[in-house]
Design a protein around this motif. Structure first.
Motif, short mmCIF file in Angstrom:
data_model
loop_
_atom_site.label_atom_id
_atom_site.label_comp_id
_atom_site.label_asym_id
_atom_site.label_seq_id
_atom_site.Cartn_x
_atom_site.Cartn_y
_atom_site.Cartn_z
N LEU A 113 0.83 -1.21 0.00
CA LEU A 113 0.00 0.00 0.00
C LEU A 113 0.86 1.26 0.00
O LEU A 113 0.50 2.27 -0.63
CB LEU A 113 -0.93 -0.01 1.21
N ARG A 114 1.97 1.24 0.68
CA ARG A 114 2.86 2.40 0.66
C ARG A 114 3.45 2.62 -0.73
O ARG A 114 3.63 3.75 -1.17
CB ARG A 114 3.98 2.22 1.68
N ALA A 115 3.76 1.52 -1.42
CA ALA A 115 4.31 1.66 -2.77
C ALA A 115 3.26 2.16 -3.75
O ALA A 115 3.55 2.96 -4.64
CB ALA A 115 4.88 0.32 -3.23
N LEU A 116 2.01 1.69 -3.60
CA LEU A 116 0.95 2.10 -4.53
C LEU A 116 0.52 3.54 -4.32
O LEU A 116 0.24 4.26 -5.28
CB LEU A 116 -0.26 1.17 -4.37
N SER A 117 0.45 3.96 -3.07
CA SER A 117 -0.11 5.28 -2.77
C SER A 117 0.94 6.34 -2.48
O SER A 117 0.67 7.53 -2.60
CB SER A 117 -1.06 5.18 -1.57
N GLY A 118 2.13 5.92 -2.04
CA GLY A 118 3.13 6.88 -1.63
C GLY A 118 2.88 7.47 -0.27
O GLY A 118 3.54 8.44 0.12
N GLU A 119 1.92 6.92 0.49
CA GLU A 119 1.57 7.43 1.82
C GLU A 119 2.20 6.54 2.89
O GLU A 119 2.36 5.34 2.71
CB GLU A 119 0.05 7.46 2.01
N THR A 120 2.55 7.16 4.01
CA THR A 120 3.07 6.43 5.15
C THR A 120 1.98 6.33 6.21
O THR A 120 0.82 6.63 5.96
CB THR A 120 4.32 7.14 5.70
N GLU A 121 2.37 5.94 7.40
CA GLU A 121 1.37 5.71 8.46
C GLU A 121 0.62 6.99 8.79
O GLU A 121 -0.59 7.01 8.87
CB GLU A 121 2.05 5.16 9.70
N GLN A 145 4.54 0.32 -9.73
CA GLN A 145 5.27 0.47 -8.47
C GLN A 145 5.64 -0.88 -7.87
O GLN A 145 6.63 -0.98 -7.14
CB GLN A 145 4.42 1.26 -7.46
N ILE A 146 4.85 -1.93 -8.16
CA ILE A 146 5.12 -3.26 -7.64
C ILE A 146 5.98 -4.06 -8.62
O ILE A 146 6.86 -4.82 -8.22
CB ILE A 146 3.81 -4.01 -7.34
N GLU A 147 5.73 -3.88 -9.90
CA GLU A 147 6.43 -4.66 -10.92
C GLU A 147 7.92 -4.38 -10.93
O GLU A 147 8.73 -5.26 -11.26
CB GLU A 147 5.81 -4.37 -12.28
N VAL A 148 8.31 -3.16 -10.61
CA VAL A 148 9.72 -2.81 -10.66
C VAL A 148 10.53 -3.54 -9.59
O VAL A 148 11.74 -3.74 -9.74
CB VAL A 148 9.89 -1.27 -10.51
N ASN A 149 9.89 -3.98 -8.51
CA ASN A 149 10.59 -4.69 -7.43
C ASN A 149 9.68 -5.75 -6.85
O ASN A 149 9.41 -5.78 -5.64
CB ASN A 149 11.03 -3.69 -6.35
N GLN A 150 9.18 -6.63 -7.70
CA GLN A 150 8.18 -7.60 -7.27
C GLN A 150 8.76 -8.65 -6.34
O GLN A 150 8.03 -9.21 -5.49
CB GLN A 150 7.57 -8.27 -8.51
N ASP A 151 10.05 -8.94 -6.43
CA ASP A 151 10.65 -9.97 -5.58
C ASP A 151 10.75 -9.52 -4.13
O ASP A 151 11.01 -10.36 -3.25
CB ASP A 151 12.04 -10.33 -6.10
#
Length: 305
Positions: A143-151, A258-264
């Motif tokens: 969720l942080r990678a998709l939105s760019g938001e933190t807690e 955002q996920i595909e670039v570092n999916q592992d």
């Protein structure tokens, strides 16, 4: 001629009053409320204000007035109190169905109440989090990678936005979840971040789904006594809420850039629910909300009756 001596800067002024420290994050708290404004024009936001808002006001206009419809029969009375009882003689018996707020027609379409998108929420449910809270780390990182938001967004979030939040169970369900147990995470987006997520969803994720024809909708229901268009389906109470929700499978998580670039880096792929929250209320609100969302290149397909 003497050589020029290097300029010597004076010492920094002494700190007379230190900034208050945040006891939770162990960081100094700034004396002012920092706000990050939009630093680039938003393409979808401009598209809504220049084109989509005018089209929605024209599409949602009703050509059938309530005064032209045949009168409805009076509603039955629910006899909750016995009229022959002297203690309940003057008590009011409510009509069957209560106030029926879900059947109140919407207000006329005007420039002041045009359907607009207020927020987009992403919700991910993880059953593995019920056994161990550490299994939520992958969900929070996604969720942080998709939105760019933190807690808490560093205190720079807009009003009503809380960053990535942990979803807790509200009550016991079947013995496998209890109140207060972490069950997933969610994030709410507003403003330019909301439109950036919609653009990524419509241009990168949905076109790569296999055998995807559109978000399914129920079959159309309409009659002469209804002021709604023939494509409307206001047959249950959930249709009066202007929220459009649909789910994506776990395979679709890898299609986000955002996920595909570092999916592992993620332990597993997660399915998610995406909710488009609008200001539409009343009968036909979900139809007006779908018309707004479809203007952002989100396809819909009607089920055959």
């Amino acid at each position: 001629m003497p050589l020029a001596r290097p300029t010597r800067f004076g010492k920094p002024p002494p700190i007379r009053k230190r900034l208050p420290a945040d006891t939770r994050r162990k960081l100094p708290r700034p004396p002012v409320n920092l706000r990050v404004r939009e630093y680039a024009p938003c393409r979808l936001s401009d598209h809504y204000h220049t084109t989509l808002s005018d089209n929605l006001m024209y599409m949602n206009y009703s050509h059938i007035l309530q005064s032209d419809l045949p009168p409805k029969p009076p509603r039955e009375i629910r006899l909750r109190w016995d009229p022959s009882n002297p203690y309940a003689k003057y008590r009011k018996n409510d009509p069957v169905g209560g106030t029926q707020w879900s059947k109140i027609p919407p207000e006329p379409s005007t420039p002041a109440n045009i359907t607009r998108l207020e927020a987009v929420q992403i919700h991910i449910m993880s059953k593995d989090a019920l056994t161990s809270r550490s299994n939520l780390l992958g969900v929070i990182a996604a969720l942080r990678a998709l939105s760019g938001e933190t807690e808490a967004g560093g205190g720079t979030l807009a009003k009503g936005v809380k960053g990535v939040e942990i979803v807790l169970g509200k009550k016991q369900v079947g013995g496998w979840i209890r109140a207060g147990m972490p069950a997933g995470a969610k994030v709410t987006l507003k403003g330019s971040a909301m439109y950036d997520l919609i653009a990524t969803l419509a241009e990168f994720v949905l076109p790569r789904l296999r055998e995807f024809h559109g978000i399914p909708m129920p079959a159309a229901v309409s009659s002469y006594t209804s002021y709604l268009p023939a494509s409307s389906n206001a047959v249950k109470a959930s249709d009066v809420a202007g929220v459009v929700s649909f789910g994506l499978p776990a395979a679709a998580m890898g299609f986000w850039p955002q996920i595909e670039v570092n999916q592992d880096a993620y332990p597993k792929m997660y399915g998610m629910h995406i909710h488009f929250i609008t200001n539409a209320v009343g009968v036909g609100a979900q139809e007006r909300a779908r018309a707004l969302v479809s203007g952002f290149q989100i396809p819909f397909v009607r089920k055959s009756s």
